[in-house]
Design a protein around this motif. Structure first.
Motif, mmCIF file in Angstrom:
data_model
loop_
_atom_site.group_PDB
_atom_site.id
_atom_site.type_symbol
_atom_site.label_atom_id
_atom_site.label_comp_id
_atom_site.label_asym_id
_atom_site.label_seq_id
_atom_site.Cartn_x
_atom_site.Cartn_y
_atom_site.Cartn_z
ATOM 1 N N ARG A 80 43.174 126.465 86.919
ATOM 2 C CA ARG A 80 43.453 126.544 88.292
ATOM 3 C C ARG A 80 42.556 127.371 89.019
ATOM 4 N N ASP A 120 41.652 125.199 96.716
ATOM 5 C CA ASP A 120 42.385 125.033 95.357
ATOM 6 C C ASP A 120 42.347 124.120 94.600
ATOM 7 N N ASP A 129 42.244 129.043 92.631
ATOM 8 C CA ASP A 129 42.955 129.126 93.881
ATOM 9 C C ASP A 129 42.033 130.150 95.169
#
Length: 258
Positions: A157, A177, A159
């Motif tokens: 991920r 994101d 962000d």
């Protein structure tokens, strides 16, 4: 369409307009613009892309930016004259392709220096690596400025990561994101886009500035895609033209294009 396989040490920015944002930061904005996005510079009767009339202080700012990009002095004066005549430099013209590219890439960011036929230079950046190739191993969280990278289930991920275009007359960015796959067969996804900003605009004013998720999940071999689209109106002109900055995510790879 120019494609940049790269975000994060931009050349110094001279802000000539207040940041123009549309979607409120923190609120995902989605749309189905798709093929309606097109790069169409304003044109005069000769078909040339044009800017509004620039003052001497504007030309000095263009000269300074070119010097900071290490452009040859003789080329700088030719480009300043081109800008003074109201023509977009190739680095700011969506219809022009770079003739050479230098890439600075590491595990945390990708920065591309694009050189164009007229000698102008653009910097395009993307926080976060272009590609993950560690076989899905868990990595320690990494922070790059405001960008936070960590493992979550089947994804890496990313962000609050900056996506940035830094030309000569124009500079703009947004944050995203997004998630890149850790394993084969896992789709890439853009989860949120926000905070579209115009940092610099010399010769034209931004009249709208939006960022959209065009395709949230990748579809087979078609990347997930988000786009910032800005409408510019040349100083003293009634016509307008559009510029776009796009983020793509496909499997474990992310890149930008305009």
């Amino acid at each position: 369409m120019r494609v940049f396989r790269a975000v994060v040490v931009a050349a110094p920015t001279i802000s000539l307009c207040a940041p123009l944002a549309s979607a409120a930061p923190g609120s995902p904005t989605t749309g189905s613009l798709g093929s309606s996005l097109s790069n169409s510079p304003a044109e005069d009767a000769t078909g040339e892309a044009r800017l509004g009339t620039l003052k001497d202080e504007n030309l000095d700012q263009v000269r300074q930016l070119l010097q900071e990009r290490d452009v040859e002095p003789s080329t700088i004066e030719r480009l300043v004259d081109k800008t003074k005549a109201g023509f977009l430099l190739d680095a700011d013209n969506p219809d022009m392709e770079p003739i050479s590219t230098e890439t600075d890439e590491n595990a945390r960011r990708v920065v591309e220096r694009q050189t164009f036929a007229d000698g102008s230079v653009a910097i395009v950046e993307k926080e976060g690596p272009k590609q993950r190739n560690d076989g899905g191993n868990v990595i320690a969280p990494a922070d790059i400025g405001g960008c936070h990278i960590y493992v979550h289930q089947d994804w890496y991920r990313h962000d609050n990561c900056l996506i940035s275009y830094n030309g000569i007359n124009f500079s703009y960015s947004f944050r995203a994101d997004y998630s890149a796959a850790r394993f084969t067969g896992v789709a890439g996804v853009i989860r949120r886009v926000f905070a579209p900003v115009v940092h610099r605009s010399i010769g034209a004013n931004p009249t709208s500035n939006n960022v959209y998720i065009l395709r949230e999940w990748q579809d087979g071999n078609i990347s997930a895609e988000a786009a910032q689209t800005i409408q510019f109106q040349p100083w003293g002109g009634w016509w307008s033209w559009s510029a776009h900055l796009r983020l793509h995510v496909l499997n474990n790879t992310a890149w930008t294009s305009t």
